[in-house]
Scaffold this motif. Structure first.
Motif, PDB file in Angstrom:
ATOM      1  N   UNK A   1       0.818  -1.211   0.000  1.00  0.00           N
ATOM      2  CA  UNK A   1       0.000   0.000   0.000  1.00  0.00           C
ATOM      3  C   UNK A   1       0.856   1.268   0.000  1.00  0.00           C
ATOM      4  N   UNK A   2       2.145   1.108   0.311  1.00  0.00           N
ATOM      5  CA  UNK A   2       3.052   2.261   0.350  1.00  0.00           C
ATOM      6  C   UNK A   2       3.950   2.339  -0.880  1.00  0.00           C
ATOM      7  N   UNK A   3       3.718   1.460  -1.860  1.00  0.00           N
ATOM      8  CA  UNK A   3       4.484   1.511  -3.108  1.00  0.00           C
ATOM      9  C   UNK A   3       3.806   2.500  -4.048  1.00  0.00           C
ATOM     10  N   UNK A   4       4.503   3.589  -4.373  1.00  0.00           N
ATOM     11  CA  UNK A   4       3.949   4.598  -5.275  1.00  0.00           C
ATOM     12  C   UNK A   4       4.081   4.179  -6.741  1.00  0.00           C
ATOM     13  N   UNK A   5       5.219   3.570  -7.071  1.00  0.00           N
ATOM     14  CA  UNK A   5       5.477   3.203  -8.474  1.00  0.00           C
ATOM     15  C   UNK A   5       6.611   2.195  -8.513  1.00  0.00           C
ATOM     16  N   UNK A   6       6.801   1.603  -9.687  1.00  0.00           N
ATOM     17  CA  UNK A   6       7.939   0.720  -9.913  1.00  0.00           C
ATOM     18  C   UNK A   6       8.478   0.979 -11.316  1.00  0.00           C
ATOM     19  N   UNK A   7       9.754   0.727 -11.489  1.00  0.00           N
ATOM     20  CA  UNK A   7      10.398   0.945 -12.787  1.00  0.00           C
ATOM     21  C   UNK A   7      11.541  -0.048 -12.913  1.00  0.00           C
ATOM     22  N   UNK A   8      11.972  -0.275 -14.134  1.00  0.00           N
ATOM     23  CA  UNK A   8      13.107  -1.173 -14.355  1.00  0.00           C
ATOM     24  C   UNK A   8      14.001  -0.611 -15.440  1.00  0.00           C
ATOM     25  N   UNK A   9      15.264  -0.472 -15.109  1.00  0.00           N
ATOM     26  CA  UNK A   9      16.264  -0.037 -16.081  1.00  0.00           C
ATOM     27  C   UNK A   9      16.670  -1.251 -16.911  1.00  0.00           C
ATOM     28  N   UNK A  10      16.271  -1.258 -18.178  1.00  0.00           N
ATOM     29  CA  UNK A  10      16.575  -2.385 -19.048  1.00  0.00           C
ATOM     30  C   UNK A  10      17.296  -1.981 -20.322  1.00  0.00           C
ATOM     31  N   UNK A  11      17.091  -0.757 -20.786  1.00  0.00           N
ATOM     32  CA  UNK A  11      17.665  -0.305 -22.051  1.00  0.00           C
ATOM     33  C   UNK A  11      18.677   0.810 -21.802  1.00  0.00           C
ATOM     34  N   UNK A  12      19.670   0.869 -22.661  1.00  0.00           N
ATOM     35  CA  UNK A  12      20.733   1.864 -22.529  1.00  0.00           C
ATOM     36  C   UNK A  12      20.160   3.271 -22.331  1.00  0.00           C
ATOM     37  N   UNK A  13      20.606   3.931 -21.269  1.00  0.00           N
ATOM     38  CA  UNK A  13      20.232   5.287 -20.847  1.00  0.00           C
ATOM     39  C   UNK A  13      18.823   5.385 -20.257  1.00  0.00           C
ATOM     40  N   UNK A  14      18.145   4.270 -19.978  1.00  0.00           N
ATOM     41  CA  UNK A  14      16.938   4.363 -19.152  1.00  0.00           C
ATOM     42  C   UNK A  14      17.285   5.171 -17.906  1.00  0.00           C
ATOM     43  N   UNK A  15      16.477   6.168 -17.604  1.00  0.00           N
ATOM     44  CA  UNK A  15      16.815   7.121 -16.541  1.00  0.00           C
ATOM     45  C   UNK A  15      15.619   7.347 -15.623  1.00  0.00           C
ATOM     46  N   UNK A  16      15.876   7.312 -14.325  1.00  0.00           N
ATOM     47  CA  UNK A  16      14.841   7.550 -13.317  1.00  0.00           C
ATOM     48  C   UNK A  16      15.259   8.720 -12.440  1.00  0.00           C
ATOM     49  N   UNK A  17      14.339   9.656 -12.229  1.00  0.00           N
ATOM     50  CA  UNK A  17      14.574  10.801 -11.344  1.00  0.00           C
ATOM     51  C   UNK A  17      13.618  10.713 -10.159  1.00  0.00           C
ATOM     52  N   UNK A  18      14.129  11.009  -8.954  1.00  0.00           N
ATOM     53  CA  UNK A  18      13.351  10.902  -7.726  1.00  0.00           C
ATOM     54  C   UNK A  18      13.612  12.130  -6.865  1.00  0.00           C
ATOM     55  N   UNK A  19      12.549  12.746  -6.334  1.00  0.00           N
ATOM     56  CA  UNK A  19      12.715  13.757  -5.289  1.00  0.00           C
ATOM     57  C   UNK A  19      13.039  12.984  -4.014  1.00  0.00           C
ATOM     58  N   UNK A  20      14.280  13.034  -3.589  1.00  0.00           N
ATOM     59  CA  UNK A  20      14.827  12.051  -2.664  1.00  0.00           C
ATOM     60  C   UNK A  20      14.308  12.178  -1.233  1.00  0.00           C
ATOM     61  N   UNK A  21      13.850  13.360  -0.820  1.00  0.00           N
ATOM     62  CA  UNK A  21      13.333  13.511   0.544  1.00  0.00           C
ATOM     63  C   UNK A  21      11.807  13.462   0.579  1.00  0.00           C
TER      64      UNK A  21
END
Length: 300
Positions: free
Chosen positions: A214-234
């Motif tokens: 219930x606390x999982x907002x999203x999921x992602x997987x880096x699979x392809x060259x330059x797949x990029x994820x940005x997160x507001x860390x706090x």
């Protein structure tokens, strides 16, 4: 340039709204090429992790790091002098080496002078510039400057060693903006190294498969060259699942760049003595920054 600005403005808008953004590698390749990355340097980025050295605390990882400073006054990002590295429980980081001063081998010119890497710096700045985020304790938000620790990491799984991209489980990186960019892998299973984004109420240190769904907002997987994820860390925590080998008789590897960006630390912060703004004396690098036009920027 108008199409590039519009594309990055769209990514920024998503990042501001959702406090996270995932940019597929194919799209990132187009963006960094428009920001000056050459085809030759994109090819070199694929193999740059072959030159990594051992990690000071994790036997399944090889790592190099470097510190870079975003200077909005001069509109440039520059290499900063070497400093040790530390993450603590105050940063929402629970691991056996939390609070330990770690000394990594330094990133060299083969990475920092790569035009694709330099374009990734410019891209990240264009996305977060001017954005309001939840403040971390003991960071200097009166400063207009940013410190970015870049980690080039290879995680390896063998018959005798299980590679964990995030051994610490649910965590934050002690910064304002985290960006991870995938460089490649060998012998990795399709279900390896999935990133989960968690609400801040999730317990630090919990393994990815033991978290509250219930606390999982999203999921992602880096699979392809330059797949990029940005997160507001706090504002969001994250965890990453285990790296498994498709063929157990051969090593599996996963290569990543992590850009950990925050305001300079203030007095009382555990890294205060490790946050020099001085430029690197033997590995200089300076790159001009760009910003989105004010008319296309979404308020943060």
């Amino acid at each position: 340039m108008d199409s590039l600005t519009s594309e990055i403005a769209e990514i920024r808008s998503s990042y501001v709204r959702d406090r996270l953004a995932f940019v597929p590698g194919e799209r990132m390749v187009r963006i960094v090429q428009a920001l000056g990355a050459t085809d030759e340097d994109l090819d070199r980025l694929v193999t740059v992790s072959d030159a990594l050295e051992s990690d000071p605390t994790l036997p399944f990882r090889k790592t190099r790091t470097g510190r870079f400073g975003f200077d909005p006054g001069a509109m440039e990002v520059r290499r900063l002098e070497f400093q040790p590295f530390m993450l603590s429980t105050e940063d929402d980081f629970v691991r056996h080496d939390a609070g330990q001063v770690r000394v990594f081998d330094e990133i060299r010119d083969d990475l920092q002078l790569n035009t694709a890497l330099q374009a990734l710096f410019v891209f990240k700045y264009m996305v977060f510039d001017g954005m309001a985020v939840e403040h971390r304790p003991k960071l200097d938000y009166d400063s207009d400057r940013w410190v970015c620790t870049l980690l080039n990491v290879r995680t390896t799984t063998t018959r005798d060693l299980i590679g964990e991209p995030a051994l610490e489980g649910v965590h934050s990186d002690g910064v304002d903006h985290t960006m991870t960019t995938y460089l490649g892998s060998t012998n990795m299973t399709e279900d390896s190294a999935v990133t989960f984004l968690h609400e801040m109420d999730e317990v630090n240190g919990v393994r990815w498969h033991e978290t509250d769904p219930d606390l999982v907002r999203a999921r992602a997987q880096h699979r392809d060259f330059l797949d990029t994820c940005l997160i507001v860390d706090h504002e969001l925590k994250h965890s990453v699942s285990t790296l498994h080998a498709a063929d157990p008789d051969r090593p599996a590897t996963r290569d990543l760049l992590a850009f950990l960006t925050r305001r300079p630390v203030g007095g009382g912060h555990h890294s205060y003595e490790f946050d020099s703004p001085a430029p690197h004396s033997t590995l200089p690098m300076t790159v001009a920054l760009s910003t989105l036009d004010e008319s296309t920027r979404t308020a943060g």
